[in-house]
Design a protein around this motif. Structure first.
Motif, PDB file in Angstrom:
ATOM      1  N   ALA A   1       5.857  -1.230   2.298  1.00 58.79           N
ATOM      2  CA  ALA A   1       4.854  -0.166   2.193  1.00 58.79           C
ATOM      3  C   ALA A   1       4.364   0.304   3.552  1.00 58.79           C
ATOM      4  O   ALA A   1       3.168   0.431   3.791  1.00 58.79           O
ATOM      5  CB  ALA A   1       3.676  -0.628   1.336  1.00 58.79           C
TER       6      ALA A   1
ATOM      7  N   HIS B   1      -0.440  -1.727   5.655  1.00 62.84           N
ATOM      8  CA  HIS B   1       0.619  -2.081   4.708  1.00 62.84           C
ATOM      9  C   HIS B   1       0.019  -2.537   3.376  1.00 62.84           C
ATOM     10  O   HIS B   1       0.485  -2.143   2.307  1.00 62.84           O
ATOM     11  CB  HIS B   1       1.506  -3.183   5.293  1.00 62.84           C
ATOM     12  CG  HIS B   1       2.399  -2.734   6.404  1.00 62.84           C
ATOM     13  ND1 HIS B   1       3.653  -2.214   6.174  1.00 62.84           N
ATOM     14  CD2 HIS B   1       2.222  -2.719   7.744  1.00 62.84           C
ATOM     15  CE1 HIS B   1       4.221  -1.908   7.337  1.00 62.84           C
ATOM     16  NE2 HIS B   1       3.369  -2.210   8.304  1.00 62.84           N
TER      17      HIS B   1
ATOM     18  N   TRP C   1      -1.392   0.443   1.494  1.00 64.35           N
ATOM     19  CA  TRP C   1      -0.358   1.324   0.958  1.00 64.35           C
ATOM     20  C   TRP C   1       0.368   0.679  -0.223  1.00 64.35           C
ATOM     21  O   TRP C   1       0.893   1.385  -1.093  1.00 64.35           O
ATOM     22  CB  TRP C   1       0.597   1.739   2.066  1.00 64.35           C
ATOM     23  CG  TRP C   1       0.024   2.823   2.940  1.00 64.35           C
ATOM     24  CD1 TRP C   1      -1.195   3.422   2.792  1.00 64.35           C
ATOM     25  CD2 TRP C   1       0.631   3.420   4.080  1.00 64.35           C
ATOM     26  NE1 TRP C   1      -1.380   4.362   3.777  1.00 64.35           N
ATOM     27  CE2 TRP C   1      -0.281   4.390   4.585  1.00 64.35           C
ATOM     28  CE3 TRP C   1       1.831   3.230   4.752  1.00 64.35           C
ATOM     29  CZ2 TRP C   1      -0.017   5.165   5.702  1.00 64.35           C
ATOM     30  CZ3 TRP C   1       2.114   4.004   5.872  1.00 64.35           C
ATOM     31  CH2 TRP C   1       1.200   4.963   6.339  1.00 64.35           C
ATOM     32  N   VAL C   2       0.456  -0.659  -0.266  1.00 61.51           N
ATOM     33  CA  VAL C   2       1.005  -1.326  -1.452  1.00 61.51           C
ATOM     34  C   VAL C   2       0.133  -1.014  -2.660  1.00 61.51           C
ATOM     35  O   VAL C   2       0.628  -0.657  -3.738  1.00 61.51           O
ATOM     36  CB  VAL C   2       1.086  -2.857  -1.243  1.00 61.51           C
ATOM     37  CG1 VAL C   2       1.390  -3.559  -2.573  1.00 61.51           C
ATOM     38  CG2 VAL C   2       2.169  -3.201  -0.234  1.00 61.51           C
TER      39      VAL C   2
ATOM     40  N   ARG D   1       0.407   2.709  -3.629  1.00 64.58           N
ATOM     41  CA  ARG D   1       1.686   2.979  -4.303  1.00 64.58           C
ATOM     42  C   ARG D   1       1.617   2.581  -5.760  1.00 64.58           C
ATOM     43  O   ARG D   1       2.132   3.284  -6.639  1.00 64.58           O
ATOM     44  CB  ARG D   1       2.801   2.222  -3.576  1.00 64.58           C
ATOM     45  CG  ARG D   1       4.187   2.435  -4.139  1.00 64.58           C
ATOM     46  CD  ARG D   1       5.226   1.777  -3.245  1.00 64.58           C
ATOM     47  NE  ARG D   1       5.070   0.332  -3.191  1.00 64.58           N
ATOM     48  CZ  ARG D   1       5.709  -0.450  -2.313  1.00 64.58           C
ATOM     49  NH1 ARG D   1       6.517   0.094  -1.422  1.00 64.58           N
ATOM     50  NH2 ARG D   1       5.531  -1.751  -2.330  1.00 64.58           N
TER      51      ARG D   1
ATOM     52  N   SER E   1       1.857   5.052  -9.051  1.00 66.57           N
ATOM     53  CA  SER E   1       3.166   4.888  -9.689  1.00 66.57           C
ATOM     54  C   SER E   1       3.291   5.517 -11.082  1.00 66.57           C
ATOM     55  O   SER E   1       4.388   5.977 -11.439  1.00 66.57           O
ATOM     56  CB  SER E   1       3.523   3.399  -9.759  1.00 66.57           C
ATOM     57  OG  SER E   1       2.579   2.679 -10.541  1.00 66.57           O
TER      58      SER E   1
ATOM     59  N   PRO F   1       7.939   5.578  -6.678  1.00 63.22           N
ATOM     60  CA  PRO F   1       8.033   5.309  -5.245  1.00 63.22           C
ATOM     61  C   PRO F   1       9.383   5.737  -4.675  1.00 63.22           C
ATOM     62  O   PRO F   1      10.422   5.561  -5.317  1.00 63.22           O
ATOM     63  CB  PRO F   1       7.857   3.784  -5.160  1.00 63.22           C
ATOM     64  CG  PRO F   1       7.078   3.426  -6.382  1.00 63.22           C
ATOM     65  CD  PRO F   1       7.565   4.373  -7.446  1.00 63.22           C
TER      66      PRO F   1
ATOM     67  N   THR G   1       4.800  -4.949  -7.127  1.00 61.63           N
ATOM     68  CA  THR G   1       3.603  -4.899  -6.283  1.00 61.63           C
ATOM     69  C   THR G   1       3.199  -6.300  -5.837  1.00 61.63           C
ATOM     70  O   THR G   1       2.893  -6.525  -4.656  1.00 61.63           O
ATOM     71  CB  THR G   1       2.445  -4.224  -7.033  1.00 61.63           C
ATOM     72  OG1 THR G   1       2.814  -2.886  -7.357  1.00 61.63           O
ATOM     73  CG2 THR G   1       1.181  -4.210  -6.189  1.00 61.63           C
TER      74      THR G   1
ATOM     75  N   SER H   1       5.569  -7.404  -3.224  1.00 61.57           N
ATOM     76  CA  SER H   1       5.297  -6.780  -1.929  1.00 61.57           C
ATOM     77  C   SER H   1       4.161  -7.475  -1.200  1.00 61.57           C
ATOM     78  O   SER H   1       4.237  -7.736   0.000  1.00 61.57           O
ATOM     79  CB  SER H   1       4.960  -5.296  -2.128  1.00 61.57           C
ATOM     80  OG  SER H   1       6.071  -4.562  -2.585  1.00 61.57           O
TER      81      SER H   1
END
Length: 205
Positions: free
Chosen positions: A40, A122, A125-126, A129, A133, A138, A151, A154
């Motif tokens: 991410a 990061h 942004w995870v 996202r 979704s 993505p 997720t 990540s």
């Protein structure tokens, strides 16, 4: 995230700069590009913009390593697909994959782009996202990817990555210069510098 990066890329490619050669050696070409880094970080969006500008075929590793629905392909299939891409005259591979194939890309690529933004960015942004979704798949993910499991994975990879994405790793990547083009993306300013360099390469070729 994608819209902001796309806007930045558009602004950057409107500029023209002149690159100096490194020492007495000519600048390496930019035909085999490896983009990798923490989850991410905008790798897929950046890779798509690079592919669009250079016309180099883009190969997201998630689409090579995973099937529709998110299940992994057999390792032999993944290795065969990866090797076939490396045999091409030009390619842009986005992602990490396995350690073995990552090392192969480090050896074969003429351009290394390491996305290493601040950890909080990061992580944010995870989460972003995941929230988006249901409305937007993505970039670079197979259709039907399990978002909750992906997720969590990540976030786990970010936590585990503290032992991988270290200062020593960054120095190792930077040590490939000047034999290769090396970019470390830690901010939007780094993205702009990269896109300016790509624009310059395109004008030379």
């Amino acid at each position: 995230m994608a819209s902001r990066l796309n806007k930045l890329v558009h602004q950057a490619t409107e500029k023209t700069i002149t690159l100096a050669s490194i020492g007495d050696s000519p600048r390496p070409s930019m035909r085999k590009i490896a983009v990798f880094g923490k989850p991410a970080g905008g790798k897929s969006t950046l890779s798509k913009a690079i592919a669009r500008r250079t016309n180099i075929p883009l190969h997201p590793l998630d689409l090579i390593e995973y099937e529709v629905g998110g299940s992994k392909v057999p390792e032999s299939v993944y290795l065969e697909r990866h090797a076939a891409i490396l045999r091409q005259d030009c390619w842009l591979i986005e992602g990490f994959g396995t350690l073995t194939t990552f090392r192969q890309r480090l050896a074969e690529a003429d351009t290394l782009i390491y996305v290493d933004r601040p950890m909080w960015q990061h992580c944010w942004w995870v989460a972003k996202r995941f929230v988006l979704s249901p409305f937007r798949k993505p970039e670079g993910w197979p259709d039907g990817s399990p978002m909750v499991r992906s997720t969590v994975t990540s976030w786990w990879n970010l936590y585990r990555g503290k032992k991988i994405w270290t200062c020593e790793f960054r120095k190792k990547i930077e040590s490939y210069a000047p034999q290769k083009n090396v970019y470390v993306i830690s901010s939007d300013r780094d993205v702009a510098r990269l896109m300016n360099d790509i624009e310059d390469f395109m004008q030379v070729e």
